[in-house]
Design an enzyme around this catalytic site. Structure first.
Site, short mmCIF file in Angstrom:
data_model
loop_
_atom_site.label_atom_id
_atom_site.label_comp_id
_atom_site.label_asym_id
_atom_site.label_seq_id
_atom_site.Cartn_x
_atom_site.Cartn_y
_atom_site.Cartn_z
N SER A 148 19.77 20.15 17.33
CA SER A 148 20.99 19.82 16.58
C SER A 148 20.89 18.38 16.10
O SER A 148 20.25 17.55 16.76
CB SER A 148 22.21 19.95 17.50
OG SER A 148 23.35 19.39 16.88
N TYR A 161 26.05 17.16 25.15
CA TYR A 161 25.35 18.11 24.29
C TYR A 161 24.27 17.37 23.48
O TYR A 161 23.13 17.83 23.37
CB TYR A 161 26.38 18.78 23.38
CG TYR A 161 25.84 19.72 22.34
CD1 TYR A 161 25.39 20.98 22.68
CD2 TYR A 161 25.80 19.34 20.99
CE1 TYR A 161 24.91 21.85 21.70
CE2 TYR A 161 25.34 20.20 20.01
CZ TYR A 161 24.89 21.46 20.37
OH TYR A 161 24.42 22.31 19.41
N LYS A 165 20.13 17.84 23.30
CA LYS A 165 19.38 18.14 22.08
C LYS A 165 18.34 17.06 21.80
O LYS A 165 17.25 17.35 21.28
CB LYS A 165 20.35 18.31 20.90
CG LYS A 165 21.29 19.52 21.06
CD LYS A 165 20.54 20.84 21.15
CE LYS A 165 21.46 22.04 21.12
NZ LYS A 165 20.72 23.32 21.09
#
Ligand SMILES: NC(=O)c1ccc[n+]([C@@H]2O[C@H](COP(=O)([O-])OP(=O)(O)OC[C@H]3O[C@@H](n4cnc5c(N)ncnc54)[C@H](OP(=O)(O)O)[C@@H]3O)[C@@H](O)[C@H]2O)c1
Length: 256
Positions: A148, A161, A165
């Site tokens: 991402s 998160y 990533k």
């Protein structure tokens, strides 16, 4: 004689986690349309069977193996089941990921941080450590991690998160060094906002979406096919000299 299509995936076997919907499903469908036999996988067997049915109806080859990527024994069963049925793995797509927490790092519970790191990083390592040696035995292959742009930028609400990533980028770089001599490529795709269930809270919020679109050069958010097509490209001979890198697909958000 016409040159062989460099995007053709005929004869190849691809395992795609989280492919019952969204980006994973788009990748499974386009790869099957390019000739790959695809293993459709997610936690829910029924949802995977529905995708398998759609691929077969369109003339492709697919099978379903349910797998929760956070359970090591299920990850092993996914790879073993593919080998038992089709005897080879050419492409591994580490696509499934989780984000159980939206808020500042200052308040993230340990369990949420661990879940994010386990599902988004450690399970990708498990998958690669199981599948890449099998590719090496056959003379090569490739893995694609769906990461991402969250891994490229700081965030006040999606910090953990983003850390997971960013770790995926580094996982791809190091695995690319380890496995390059065996003709195995490992790359990442880094999508911006894509219209799937995963990011529904972001694109359903009209005010947030309006602000995002104003600062997105292409003036739209992504569709699952935008990312699925890149996965298929990275799996193909057209990407034979690409390894350890990140393809950003975000409508230009990160360069604006
Ligand atoms: N959408 C975006 O804006 C966006 C942006 C950047 C990156 N990404 C990345 O793109 C990838 C795919 O996301 P998506 O947007 O396509 O999401 P999605 O539409 O919600 O699909 C997620 C898929 O993963 C499966 N899944 C969820 N948890 C799982 C688990 N523990 N084990 C195995 N499968 C699991 C789901 O099926 P089941 O529920 O049946 O398990 C589903 O097939 C993720 O890595 C995500 O981080 C998405």
């Amino acid at each position: 004689m016409p040159a062989k299509n460099p995007f053709d995936l005929s004869g190849q076997v691809a395992v795609i986690t989280g492919s019952s919907r969204g980006i994973g499903r788009a990748a499974a469908e386009v790869m099957a349309s390019l000739g790959a036999k695809v293993v459709v996988s997610s936690r829910k067997g029924d949802a995977c069977e529905a995708v398998v049915g759609a691929i077969r109806d369109a003339g492709g080859e697919a099978m379903a193996i349910a797998c929760n990527i956070s359970r090591k024994e299920e990850v092993a069963a996914l790879i073993e089941g593919t080998m038992r049925q089709w005897g080879r793995i050419d492409t591994l797509v580490c696509n499934a990921a989780v984000n159980p927490y939206f808020g500042p790092l200052a308040r993230i519970p340990d369990e949420a941080f661990e879940k994010i790191m386990n599902s988004n990083v450690k399970s990708n390592l498990w998958l690669c450590n199981l599948a890449l040696p099998l590719m090496a035995e056959r003379g090569g292959g490739n893995a694609i991690i769906v990461a991402s742009i969250g891994g490229l930028r700081g965030s006040t609400m999606l910090g953990a998160y983003g850390i997971s990533k960013a770790a995926d980028f580094q996982l791809a770089r190091s695995l690319a060094l380890e496995w390059g001599p065996k003709n195995i490529r490992i790359n990442c795709v880094a999508p911006g906002l894509v219209k799937t269930d995963f990011a529904r809270a972001l694109w359903e919020d009209e005010a947030r979406l309006k602000t995002l679109l104003e600062t997105t050069p292409l003036r739209r958010i992504g569709e699952p096919d935008d990312i699925g097509d890149i996965v298929a490209f990275l799996a193909s001979r057209a990407a034979a000299f690409i390894t350890g890198t990140i393809i950003v697909a975000d409508g230009g958000v990160t360069i604006a």
